[in-house]
Design a protein around this motif. Sequence first.
Motif, mmCIF file in Angstrom:
data_model
loop_
_atom_site.group_PDB
_atom_site.id
_atom_site.type_symbol
_atom_site.label_atom_id
_atom_site.label_comp_id
_atom_site.label_asym_id
_atom_site.label_seq_id
_atom_site.Cartn_x
_atom_site.Cartn_y
_atom_site.Cartn_z
ATOM 1 N N GLN A 116 -6.143 -5.675 -4.405
ATOM 2 C CA GLN A 116 -6.657 -4.583 -3.575
ATOM 3 C C GLN A 116 -7.003 -5.083 -2.173
ATOM 4 O O GLN A 116 -6.791 -4.379 -1.185
ATOM 5 N N HIS B 223 -9.177 3.912 2.178
ATOM 6 C CA HIS B 223 -10.161 3.710 1.107
ATOM 7 C C HIS B 223 -10.437 2.223 0.890
ATOM 8 O O HIS B 223 -11.600 1.797 0.791
ATOM 9 N N GLU C 212 -4.818 5.544 0.755
ATOM 10 C CA GLU C 212 -5.178 4.386 -0.061
ATOM 11 C C GLU C 212 -5.678 3.242 0.817
ATOM 12 O O GLU C 212 -6.688 2.603 0.511
ATOM 13 N N VAL D 123 0.854 -1.186 0.000
ATOM 14 C CA VAL D 123 0.000 0.000 0.000
ATOM 15 C C VAL D 123 0.894 1.242 0.000
ATOM 16 O O VAL D 123 1.946 1.274 0.642
#
Length: 215
Positions: free
Chosen positions: A105, A24, A21, A16
């Motif tokens: 992700q 989120h 980020e 990350v």
Amino acid sequence: MSVVPLGADLSRFRPVESSEEQIHLRTQFGVTKPFSILYVGRLIPGKGVDVLIRATALLQQQMPVQLVVAGKGPPYYMRKLRELAQKQKVHVSFRGQINHEHIDQLYRAVDCLVCPSQEHEAFGLVNVEAMASGLPVIASDNGGIREIIESGINGYLVTAYKRPQRFTSYLYKLASNPTFAEMLGKAGRDSARAHFSWARTAMHLEATYTRLIRK
């Protein structure tokens, strides 16, 4: 015989880049606790998710923690896992099957990955992907996982992997010392870059075929 290890896309599977980020992504995947544990894979008895649920329950007695489970399995076994989590009062999120295009992700949204396989694991690509993502990895000391993780250096191998307490002790080390967890994650990323890139896999394949042609 030539062994050519699989690789991971190091541009996709990356650490990350900022707290913004991560916030989120945590919101996107419903990660709400200060320390989060990820399991990725099939939900079948041999994968040891039940052991991980019990290990998380033990850790939860000491600190707030969340288990995130990504994968699918037979409905009867899914029910058993949900019932076990409810009985153990574990804060768990069953995310179902995550499209591989988005799995990178999810790695960046959590704090560590656990691979609690109870039966022989041929390789365990999820370990490589998690390491490439900068996550500290805790995995059962069996099968091809030993070819990926050097215990205490770029992750942890659990020898008595049928015992939830063994996983809990390593999880506590990570959860109680974020600086150490980050250091272990960076070591895993370095290992992935050195040994498990697709470029390296292609190089090994080319060398193997070249030797065969010359024969």
